[in-house]
Design a protein around this motif. Structure first.
Motif, PDB file in Angstrom:
ATOM      1  N   ARG A   1      65.955  44.495  77.605  1.00  0.00           N
ATOM      2  CA  ARG A   1      66.551  44.831  76.315  1.00  0.00           C
ATOM      3  C   ARG A   1      65.973  46.129  75.757  1.00  0.00           C
ATOM      4  O   ARG A   1      66.690  46.929  75.166  1.00  0.00           O
ATOM      5  N   ARG A   2      64.670  46.369  75.979  1.00  0.00           N
ATOM      6  CA  ARG A   2      64.064  47.634  75.533  1.00  0.00           C
ATOM      7  C   ARG A   2      64.622  48.806  76.338  1.00  0.00           C
ATOM      8  O   ARG A   2      64.866  49.881  75.790  1.00  0.00           O
ATOM      9  N   ALA A   3      64.847  48.610  77.612  1.00  0.00           N
ATOM     10  CA  ALA A   3      65.444  49.669  78.437  1.00  0.00           C
ATOM     11  C   ALA A   3      66.845  50.002  77.927  1.00  0.00           C
ATOM     12  O   ALA A   3      67.223  51.177  77.845  1.00  0.00           O
ATOM     13  N   GLU A   4      67.606  48.996  77.573  1.00  0.00           N
ATOM     14  CA  GLU A   4      68.942  49.216  77.027  1.00  0.00           C
ATOM     15  C   GLU A   4      68.862  49.912  75.667  1.00  0.00           C
ATOM     16  O   GLU A   4      69.660  50.804  75.366  1.00  0.00           O
ATOM     17  N   LEU A   5      67.898  49.524  74.852  1.00  0.00           N
ATOM     18  CA  LEU A   5      67.682  50.188  73.570  1.00  0.00           C
ATOM     19  C   LEU A   5      67.455  51.680  73.785  1.00  0.00           C
ATOM     20  O   LEU A   5      68.078  52.523  73.133  1.00  0.00           O
ATOM     21  N   TRP A   6      66.598  52.031  74.741  1.00  0.00           N
ATOM     22  CA  TRP A   6      66.305  53.443  74.999  1.00  0.00           C
ATOM     23  C   TRP A   6      67.488  54.169  75.619  1.00  0.00           C
ATOM     24  O   TRP A   6      67.714  55.350  75.347  1.00  0.00           O
ATOM     25  N   ARG A   7      68.276  53.498  76.418  1.00  0.00           N
ATOM     26  CA  ARG A   7      69.475  54.124  76.967  1.00  0.00           C
ATOM     27  C   ARG A   7      70.428  54.485  75.831  1.00  0.00           C
ATOM     28  O   ARG A   7      70.949  55.595  75.766  1.00  0.00           O
ATOM     29  N   ARG A   8      70.632  53.561  74.919  1.00  0.00           N
ATOM     30  CA  ARG A   8      71.533  53.807  73.792  1.00  0.00           C
ATOM     31  C   ARG A   8      70.958  54.851  72.840  1.00  0.00           C
ATOM     32  O   ARG A   8      71.692  55.700  72.322  1.00  0.00           O
ATOM     33  N   LEU A   9      69.657  54.782  72.603  1.00  0.00           N
ATOM     34  CA  LEU A   9      69.024  55.736  71.714  1.00  0.00           C
ATOM     35  C   LEU A   9      69.087  57.148  72.291  1.00  0.00           C
ATOM     36  O   LEU A   9      69.371  58.107  71.578  1.00  0.00           O
ATOM     37  N   THR A  10      68.869  57.274  73.586  1.00  0.00           N
ATOM     38  CA  THR A  10      68.956  58.583  74.235  1.00  0.00           C
ATOM     39  C   THR A  10      70.366  59.150  74.107  1.00  0.00           C
ATOM     40  O   THR A  10      70.544  60.334  73.796  1.00  0.00           O
ATOM     41  N   ARG A  11      71.351  58.323  74.312  1.00  0.00           N
ATOM     42  CA  ARG A  11      72.753  58.771  74.173  1.00  0.00           C
ATOM     43  C   ARG A  11      73.027  59.211  72.738  1.00  0.00           C
ATOM     44  O   ARG A  11      73.684  60.231  72.497  1.00  0.00           O
ATOM     45  N   ALA A  12      72.520  58.460  71.767  1.00  0.00           N
ATOM     46  CA  ALA A  12      72.724  58.821  70.366  1.00  0.00           C
ATOM     47  C   ALA A  12      71.994  60.127  70.029  1.00  0.00           C
ATOM     48  O   ALA A  12      72.528  60.971  69.303  1.00  0.00           O
ATOM     49  N   PHE A  13      70.765  60.302  70.549  1.00  0.00           N
ATOM     50  CA  PHE A  13      70.036  61.564  70.359  1.00  0.00           C
ATOM     51  C   PHE A  13      70.867  62.735  70.877  1.00  0.00           C
ATOM     52  O   PHE A  13      70.999  63.759  70.218  1.00  0.00           O
ATOM     53  N   GLU A  14      71.389  62.590  72.093  1.00  0.00           N
ATOM     54  CA  GLU A  14      72.179  63.657  72.700  1.00  0.00           C
ATOM     55  C   GLU A  14      73.424  63.969  71.871  1.00  0.00           C
ATOM     56  O   GLU A  14      73.759  65.133  71.651  1.00  0.00           O
ATOM     57  N   GLN A  15      74.082  62.943  71.409  1.00  0.00           N
ATOM     58  CA  GLN A  15      75.290  63.127  70.601  1.00  0.00           C
ATOM     59  C   GLN A  15      74.947  63.823  69.293  1.00  0.00           C
ATOM     60  O   GLN A  15      75.665  64.725  68.854  1.00  0.00           O
ATOM     61  N   ALA A  16      73.847  63.424  68.665  1.00  0.00           N
ATOM     62  CA  ALA A  16      73.442  64.024  67.394  1.00  0.00           C
ATOM     63  C   ALA A  16      73.051  65.489  67.567  1.00  0.00           C
ATOM     64  O   ALA A  16      73.376  66.331  66.734  1.00  0.00           O
ATOM     65  N   ALA A  17      72.355  65.794  68.642  1.00  0.00           N
ATOM     66  CA  ALA A  17      71.841  67.147  68.841  1.00  0.00           C
ATOM     67  C   ALA A  17      72.896  68.102  69.385  1.00  0.00           C
ATOM     68  O   ALA A  17      72.912  69.276  69.024  1.00  0.00           O
ATOM     69  N   TYR A  18      73.769  67.623  70.257  1.00  0.00           N
ATOM     70  CA  TYR A  18      74.679  68.522  70.962  1.00  0.00           C
ATOM     71  C   TYR A  18      76.147  68.301  70.649  1.00  0.00           C
ATOM     72  O   TYR A  18      76.988  69.096  71.052  1.00  0.00           O
TER      73      TYR A  18
END
Length: 92
Positions: free
Chosen positions: A26-43
């Motif tokens: 579940r933590r790995a999935e959290l980080w996968r989603r968070l990374t995608r959200a970071f990328e979307q927010a930044a780029y």
């Protein structure tokens, strides 16, 4: 220790192992989603970037996120939001 006691201890070990694996997954999935959200927010541009910022906020409030991770999210948002505001002002 009798055979029954060993079985209970063994069963307990299996339960703990399954709980740890579930939490790690579940933590790995959290980080996968968070990374995608970071990328979307930044780029991302416009509404996509706004959605990314909001997703970062929502995902980071998960009980799975640690205090250190929440601090990382705050630092990211502080660094990203002013830059996005400047870019939007320059585009007008």
């Amino acid at each position: 220790m009798g055979d029954g006691d060993r079985g209970v201890v063994g069963f307990g070990g299996v339960i703990v192992t399954l709980w740890q694996k579930d939490r790690a997954d579940r933590r790995a999935e959290l980080w996968r989603r968070l990374t995608r959200a970071f990328e979307q927010a930044a780029y991302g541009g416009g509404p996509a970037a706004e959605l990314g910022v909001k997703a970062v906020g929502v995902i980071s409030r998960s009980r799975l996120a640690t205090r250190e991770e929440a601090a990382l999210v705050v630092a990211f948002l502080r660094a990203t939001l002013p830059r996005r505001a400047d870019n939007e002002r320059g585009a007008r």
